[in-house]
Scaffold this motif. Sequence first.
Motif, PDB file in Angstrom:
ATOM      1  N   LEU A 145      29.854  36.763  50.441  1.00  0.00           N
ATOM      2  CA  LEU A 145      30.170  36.936  49.026  1.00  0.00           C
ATOM      3  C   LEU A 145      31.398  36.131  48.638  1.00  0.00           C
ATOM      4  CD1 LEU A 145      29.789  40.766  48.300  1.00  0.00           C
ATOM      5  CD2 LEU A 145      28.267  38.924  47.580  1.00  0.00           C
ATOM      6  N   ALA A 146      31.454  35.730  47.391  1.00  0.00           N
ATOM      7  CA  ALA A 146      32.636  35.112  46.790  1.00  0.00           C
ATOM      8  C   ALA A 146      32.662  35.542  45.326  1.00  0.00           C
ATOM      9  CB  ALA A 146      32.598  33.596  46.919  1.00  0.00           C
ATOM     10  N   ALA A 147      33.694  35.134  44.613  1.00  0.00           N
ATOM     11  CA  ALA A 147      33.836  35.582  43.226  1.00  0.00           C
ATOM     12  C   ALA A 147      34.229  34.437  42.318  1.00  0.00           C
ATOM     13  CB  ALA A 147      34.886  36.691  43.141  1.00  0.00           C
ATOM     14  N   VAL A 148      33.847  34.573  41.070  1.00  0.00           N
ATOM     15  CA  VAL A 148      34.350  33.721  39.995  1.00  0.00           C
ATOM     16  C   VAL A 148      35.021  34.643  38.984  1.00  0.00           C
ATOM     17  CG1 VAL A 148      33.774  32.094  38.157  1.00  0.00           C
ATOM     18  CG2 VAL A 148      32.578  31.966  40.351  1.00  0.00           C
ATOM     19  N   LEU A 149      36.236  34.306  38.591  1.00  0.00           N
ATOM     20  CA  LEU A 149      37.003  35.120  37.654  1.00  0.00           C
ATOM     21  C   LEU A 149      37.046  34.459  36.287  1.00  0.00           C
ATOM     22  CD1 LEU A 149      40.162  35.929  39.840  1.00  0.00           C
ATOM     23  CD2 LEU A 149      37.955  37.119  39.814  1.00  0.00           C
ATOM     24  N   ALA A 150      36.866  35.266  35.256  1.00  0.00           N
ATOM     25  CA  ALA A 150      37.150  34.852  33.885  1.00  0.00           C
ATOM     26  C   ALA A 150      38.380  35.635  33.446  1.00  0.00           C
ATOM     27  CB  ALA A 150      35.974  35.146  32.973  1.00  0.00           C
ATOM     28  N   VAL A 151      39.495  34.940  33.271  1.00  0.00           N
ATOM     29  CA  VAL A 151      40.784  35.584  33.005  1.00  0.00           C
ATOM     30  C   VAL A 151      41.186  35.329  31.550  1.00  0.00           C
ATOM     31  CG1 VAL A 151      43.179  35.833  33.754  1.00  0.00           C
ATOM     32  CG2 VAL A 151      41.426  35.111  35.406  1.00  0.00           C
ATOM     33  N   LEU A 229      25.434  37.956  41.017  1.00  0.00           N
ATOM     34  CA  LEU A 229      24.782  39.221  41.359  1.00  0.00           C
ATOM     35  C   LEU A 229      25.047  40.277  40.295  1.00  0.00           C
ATOM     36  CD1 LEU A 229      25.725  39.480  45.148  1.00  0.00           C
ATOM     37  CD2 LEU A 229      23.483  38.892  44.189  1.00  0.00           C
ATOM     38  N   GLY A 230      26.227  40.237  39.737  1.00  0.00           N
ATOM     39  CA  GLY A 230      26.666  41.187  38.735  1.00  0.00           C
ATOM     40  C   GLY A 230      28.124  40.931  38.447  1.00  0.00           C
ATOM     41  N   ALA A 231      28.742  41.795  37.640  1.00  0.00           N
ATOM     42  CA  ALA A 231      30.136  41.585  37.273  1.00  0.00           C
ATOM     43  C   ALA A 231      30.810  42.912  37.000  1.00  0.00           C
ATOM     44  CB  ALA A 231      30.254  40.683  36.046  1.00  0.00           C
ATOM     45  N   THR A 232      32.129  42.922  37.197  1.00  0.00           N
ATOM     46  CA  THR A 232      32.939  44.108  36.938  1.00  0.00           C
ATOM     47  C   THR A 232      34.199  43.693  36.188  1.00  0.00           C
ATOM     48  OG1 THR A 232      33.957  43.854  39.147  1.00  0.00           O
ATOM     49  CG2 THR A 232      32.110  45.383  38.946  1.00  0.00           C
ATOM     50  N   ILE A 233      34.774  44.642  35.477  1.00  0.00           N
ATOM     51  CA  ILE A 233      36.077  44.434  34.849  1.00  0.00           C
ATOM     52  C   ILE A 233      37.132  44.796  35.871  1.00  0.00           C
ATOM     53  CG2 ILE A 233      37.602  45.064  32.952  1.00  0.00           C
ATOM     54  CD1 ILE A 233      35.095  43.586  32.037  1.00  0.00           C
ATOM     55  N   SER A 234      38.090  43.911  36.075  1.00  0.00           N
ATOM     56  CA  SER A 234      39.100  44.123  37.108  1.00  0.00           C
ATOM     57  C   SER A 234      40.180  45.080  36.627  1.00  0.00           C
ATOM     58  CB  SER A 234      39.750  42.789  37.494  1.00  0.00           C
ATOM     59  OG  SER A 234      40.603  42.954  38.605  1.00  0.00           O
ATOM     60  N   GLY A 235      40.295  46.213  37.306  1.00  0.00           N
ATOM     61  CA  GLY A 235      41.308  47.196  36.947  1.00  0.00           C
ATOM     62  C   GLY A 235      41.179  47.636  35.506  1.00  0.00           C
ATOM     63  N   LEU A 242      32.986  38.066  38.529  1.00  0.00           N
ATOM     64  CA  LEU A 242      31.562  37.810  38.730  1.00  0.00           C
ATOM     65  C   LEU A 242      31.315  37.704  40.230  1.00  0.00           C
ATOM     66  CD1 LEU A 242      32.367  36.152  35.865  1.00  0.00           C
ATOM     67  CD2 LEU A 242      29.882  35.976  35.890  1.00  0.00           C
ATOM     68  N   TRP A 243      30.505  38.589  40.756  1.00  0.00           N
ATOM     69  CA  TRP A 243      30.204  38.660  42.178  1.00  0.00           C
ATOM     70  C   TRP A 243      29.076  37.694  42.483  1.00  0.00           C
ATOM     71  CZ3 TRP A 243      31.859  43.180  45.348  1.00  0.00           C
ATOM     72  CH2 TRP A 243      32.806  43.966  44.695  1.00  0.00           C
ATOM     73  N   CYS A 244      29.337  36.777  43.414  1.00  0.00           N
ATOM     74  CA  CYS A 244      28.398  35.688  43.681  1.00  0.00           C
ATOM     75  C   CYS A 244      28.101  35.578  45.169  1.00  0.00           C
ATOM     76  CB  CYS A 244      28.981  34.340  43.233  1.00  0.00           C
ATOM     77  SG  CYS A 244      29.521  34.281  41.516  1.00  0.00           S
ATOM     78  N   PRO A 251      27.927  26.517  40.739  1.00  0.00           N
ATOM     79  CA  PRO A 251      27.022  26.605  39.580  1.00  0.00           C
ATOM     80  C   PRO A 251      27.401  27.710  38.601  1.00  0.00           C
ATOM     81  CG  PRO A 251      25.769  26.316  41.600  1.00  0.00           C
ATOM     82  CD  PRO A 251      27.193  26.523  42.013  1.00  0.00           C
ATOM     83  N   VAL A 252      27.835  28.870  39.127  1.00  0.00           N
ATOM     84  CA  VAL A 252      28.230  29.962  38.226  1.00  0.00           C
ATOM     85  C   VAL A 252      29.445  29.539  37.406  1.00  0.00           C
ATOM     86  CG1 VAL A 252      29.128  32.317  38.104  1.00  0.00           C
ATOM     87  CG2 VAL A 252      27.232  31.783  39.646  1.00  0.00           C
ATOM     88  N   ARG A 253      30.404  28.917  38.063  1.00  0.00           N
ATOM     89  CA  ARG A 253      31.600  28.459  37.338  1.00  0.00           C
ATOM     90  C   ARG A 253      31.229  27.438  36.269  1.00  0.00           C
ATOM     91  NH1 ARG A 253      37.275  26.340  40.092  1.00  0.00           N
ATOM     92  NH2 ARG A 253      38.344  25.950  38.124  1.00  0.00           N
ATOM     93  N   ALA A 254      30.329  26.532  36.599  1.00  0.00           N
ATOM     94  CA  ALA A 254      29.920  25.505  35.626  1.00  0.00           C
ATOM     95  C   ALA A 254      29.253  26.134  34.407  1.00  0.00           C
ATOM     96  CB  ALA A 254      28.980  24.504  36.294  1.00  0.00           C
ATOM     97  N   ARG A 255      28.454  27.177  34.629  1.00  0.00           N
ATOM     98  CA  ARG A 255      27.829  27.855  33.486  1.00  0.00           C
ATOM     99  C   ARG A 255      28.841  28.683  32.699  1.00  0.00           C
ATOM    100  NH1 ARG A 255      24.245  29.543  37.778  1.00  0.00           N
ATOM    101  NH2 ARG A 255      22.586  28.002  38.022  1.00  0.00           N
TER     102      ARG A 255
END
Length: 281
Positions: A145-151, A229-235, A242-244, A251-255
């Motif tokens: 697993l890895a993650a992409v963050l939208a901050v 895979l899905g996403a959660t709000i951090s804290g 975004l769980w990847c 690709p997720v980051r590019a989208r």
Amino acid sequence: MTLRVRVPASSANLGPGFDVLACALGLHVELEVEETGRFAVVSDLPIARDARNLAVRGFAALHPVDGVEFRIGSNVPLSGGLGTSAAAIVAGLVAAASMHGSEADLLAEATRLEGHPDNVAAAQRGGFVLCADGRAERFEAAPGLAAVLAVPRAPVRTAAARAALPAEVPMADAVFNVAHASLLVLGLVRGDWDLVARGLRDRLHQPHRAHLYPRSLALAQRAAELGALGATISGAGPTVVLWCLEGETGPVRARLEPECAGWADVLAVDFEPHGAAVLER
């Protein structure tokens, strides 16, 4: 004596695990502590330069700070629910314990200063943690697993996020979260990504806070469409995790980047298996 400590960022709640689950992320706070004969806080960050500083408070919980210089750096976004306060507190505690020797329970001290154990436990121990009964249990997640963050650039105040929560919730929602938190932990341990995807759903906190971060929640609800895979709000928010699958973060980051243009920054990070570490002394 000079000592350098490195502590990871963290994300708490992880969807259904409100005030229970947290994980470390591959962004870090670094604290360098030196006995110079004068107290000082040196940093390029917009943080307190006096005894209010959280790294200083962590250090001071175990040893006086007179004559100590604190140099602080970080690549963790300061607002967004990524555990910067927890990382700073843990960094100060670890530095004091390493420099002067201490048998103190660092997690208990960090929890006392932070007010809750989830972020500080993940920051201290790395990996994934489950908090209950005033204690934290670390567990290993399967690799992959890895993650992409939208901050988002506009922060959400933790006090406002707490105030948005109801005093009571329907039994059906409580049962839903128990079930999905269980699916999430089981999926992480087994490496069953279908279970992880199912387990990221929440009814206890994110829906009640939707008015505080409408763009974040709307983005999280489109995670599968974006290739995650899905996403959660951090804290307390408003950062979206975004769980990847590993190999899919590009690709997720590019989208995601066009979706976040003008209001949020996008970062690809690993889930961090390592907790607080002393790098030099």
